[in-house]
Design an enzyme around this catalytic site. Structure first.
Site: not given
Ligand code: ADP
Length: 590
Positions: A135, A195, A438, A519-520
């Site tokens: 992110y 996670d 990622h 959502y993000r």
């Protein structure tokens, strides 16, 4: 653990060393390369102005607590992560960088930094740990911003209340640290890790991250914040707004989330309206639990699986927010590289996935459902009977307990996470490609087979167009699904990074055209995502901008975060939209 604030507990040191060796062994890039450019200065700031501002800040906080970002950039790995840039760079490594990092030791020092930023008009960007991988990591949205690395020195667990089952933490408290402290005190309480366990409990909640125990909605389970506003003023939310007797914290600060009047808590999540320096959380009392998984044979079972989950989740028969994953994820959680299953370029074929999956413990299948039940053994047993009967309607479905699979199977690590034990396992994804990084694409879909199918097909087609393997993880609740597509790419491959950007841009636009929003998202896609929430002539963003301008008239705090730009930056070409697929230079467009 004692002398490091952000490492792993000793129970995981062997696993961490192995994980590091695998990741670094899979790297072709050098650990660092000489910088092409010097320090990236904050916008509208000359070198002289920057240097004198930094000197002033060093005087206020001590020279060791301000570091100029002028050395070679090192991506490191999860546990040795940079605070200088986005370690999972999706553009040139030197684009999304800070000019400096500052390490406050207290709320008062955060206030000093904020007032300093207002004085010099320099953008600041708070991070707790900066492990927000996928992110944007530790990077500021405006290159040359000064990163406030809160976690480096503010990493105390301020309180654990065994009776109230709650805690209060500073930004640098990781899931690992909170977990270990609860064990040390022998309290019968759980935390709710996502996670990976190395992130900040506070930072993850502020970014509205999720976990997998019944307390998995992190922001919903917060209780009380202390916040430095962009003016430097201090605010306490919830019952903390009422002073406690004799100057103590209010005794109900961690008992009730709201105060009197409007609930302002939410505006400090996924925003740039304040810097959270303390945050309270409810902790779940420990309980008996049982993780399990089901496999389903056909790709086309998908709609039926989703439609079966819906009533089970709405009736709260399912104990947590379960995950539905595709069989291809059974391959990459082994930590083995893609090259061991597939040769040549392009995504794996369905047949390759099938034949590789056949050799793994769950065998040939299409979808895997990972769930956990909680409570007394009899309750778990009777719930499992209901769940088995429901999924049993799908021909060929199979049920597995952890005892049915080898000790290194992913079900065992799910079992830990879903019982509040933070782990590192999910890093194994990154071995899929060399120099693995990622990005997450995370739309919300209704929990309805046909809608989930629409989103899934659209995402699958976009992945195929751009030559990426599709790794879907669906976190399925009673009414909505967080559909998380994990786009794994090679950081050394500029062309692959560009394809990943195109893939993101197209999926955002195509999902929005059908009414599905994220959502993000990663920093560089925030403008595009924010622009899709445009109902009522951008009513939501106009409100956000009104609040931003009122709280932060100089526009210093995290400009551009979540697509919210202060007046000083708006309309000057900072926003990045669907057309920005070649982001060679992050900055105002002419
Ligand atoms: P983690 O390391 O837990 O994944 P980060 O520290 O990277 O999380 O935080 C994620 C994002 O949330 C940051 O990029 C920042 O925008 C925001 N954030 C984190 N901590 C704070 C804070 N204390 N106050 C305000 N915003 C924060």
């Amino acid at each position: 653990m004692e002398d490091t604030y952000s490492g792993v507990p000793s129970r995981l040191s062997k696993e961490a060393a192995e994980c590091r060796a695998r990741l670094l062994g899979n790297r072709t890039l050098p650990a660092s390369q000489p910088r092409k450019h010097g320090v990236r200065l904050p916008p509208d700031t000359t070198l002289e102005q920057f240097e004198s501002a930094i000197q002033d800040l060093r005087g206020k906080l001590g020279p060791d607590n301000v570091e100029v970002n002028d050395k070679a950039l090192v991506d490191g790995w999860y546990l040795e992560h940079p605070n200088t840039h986005d370690a999972f760079h999706i553009v040139d490594q030197e684009e999304l960088v800070s000019s400096a990092a500052v390490f406050p030791g207290s709320t008062e020092e955060v206030q000093i930094i904020v007032r300093w930023a207002n004085q010099y008009g320099i953008p600041i960007y708070p991070i707790s740990l900066g492990r927000n991988v996928g992110y944007g990591g530790a990077a500021p949205r405006v290159p040359g911003g000064v990163v406030i690395d809160l976690g480096r020195r503010m990493h105390n667990i301020l309180k654990i209340d065994g009776e109230n089952a709650s805690c209060v933490v500073e930004p640098g408290v990781t899931y690992f640290k909170l977990y270990e402290e609860i064990q040390r005190q022998k309290l019968p309480l759980w935390i709710d890790p996502p996670d990976l366990g190395g992130g900040s409990v506070l930072g993850n909640a502020i970014d509205r991250g999720v976990g997998y125990t019944p307390y998995g909605d992190h922001f919903a389970n917060h209780c009380g914040m202390e916040i430095v506003l962009p003016s430097g003023e201090l605010l306490r939310t919830g019952m903390g707004a009422m002073p406690g007797p004799d100057g103590e914290d209010n005794p109900t600060w961690q008992s009730f989330q709201h105060a009197f009047g409007p609930s302002v808590n939410g505006i400090f999540s996924q925003s740039n309206f304040g810097i959270v320096t303390k945050m309270g959380f409810h902790l779940m009392p420990e309980t008996n639990n049982q993780s399990y998984c089901f496999t389903f044979p056909h790709d086309d079972d998908f709609e039926q699986i989703v439609d079966i989950i819906r009533p089970l989740a709405q009736q709260r028969i399912l104990g947590n927010i379960p995950q539905l994953r595709h069989a291809i994820q059974e391959l990459n959680v082994t930590g083995r590289p893609k090259s061991s299953f597939h040769s040549g370029a392009g995504p794996m074929t369905r047949d390759e996935v099938r034949s590789a999956a056949k050799e793994l413990p769950l065998g040939d299948c299409s979808w895997v459902f990972y769930g956990t039940q909680y409570g007394p053994a009899e309750t778990i047993q009777s719930q499992l009977e209901v769940i088995k009967a429901a999924f049993g309607r799908i021909p060929g479905s199979r049920f597995f307990l952890p005892s049915d699979v080898p000790a290194d199977h992913y079900l065992h690590s799910r079992s830990l996470v879903c019982a509040g034990v933070p782990v590192l396992r999910e890093l194994d994804w990154l071995n899929w490609t060399p120099n693995g990084a990622h990005l997450f694409f995370s739309p919300i879909a209704p929990t309805r087979g046909r809608d989930a199918r629409t989103v899934h097909d659209l995402i699958a087609a976009a992945h195929a167009r751009h030559g990426f393997d599709l790794f879907p993880t669906l976190c399925v609740a009673g009414r909505e699904i967080h559909y998380i597509a994990n786009i794994v790419y090679d950081r050394a491959d500029a062309a692959e990074k560009r394809r990943a950007v195109r893939l993101m841009r197209e999926m955002i636009a195509e999902c929005a055209a059908r009414g599905f929003g994220e959502y993000r998202t990663h920093l560089l896609f925030a403008d595009q995502v924010a622009a899709t929430y445009s109902w009522g002539d951008r009513a939501l963003m106009r409100l956000n901008e009104t609040i931003k301008d009122a709280l932060d008239p100089n526009g210093v705090l995290a400009p551009g975060r979540n697509g919210i730009w202060p007046r000083r930056y708006r309309g000057k070409g900072w926003e990045l939209g669907a057309e920005d697929v070649d982001m060679d230079r992050i900055g105002p467009k002419a």
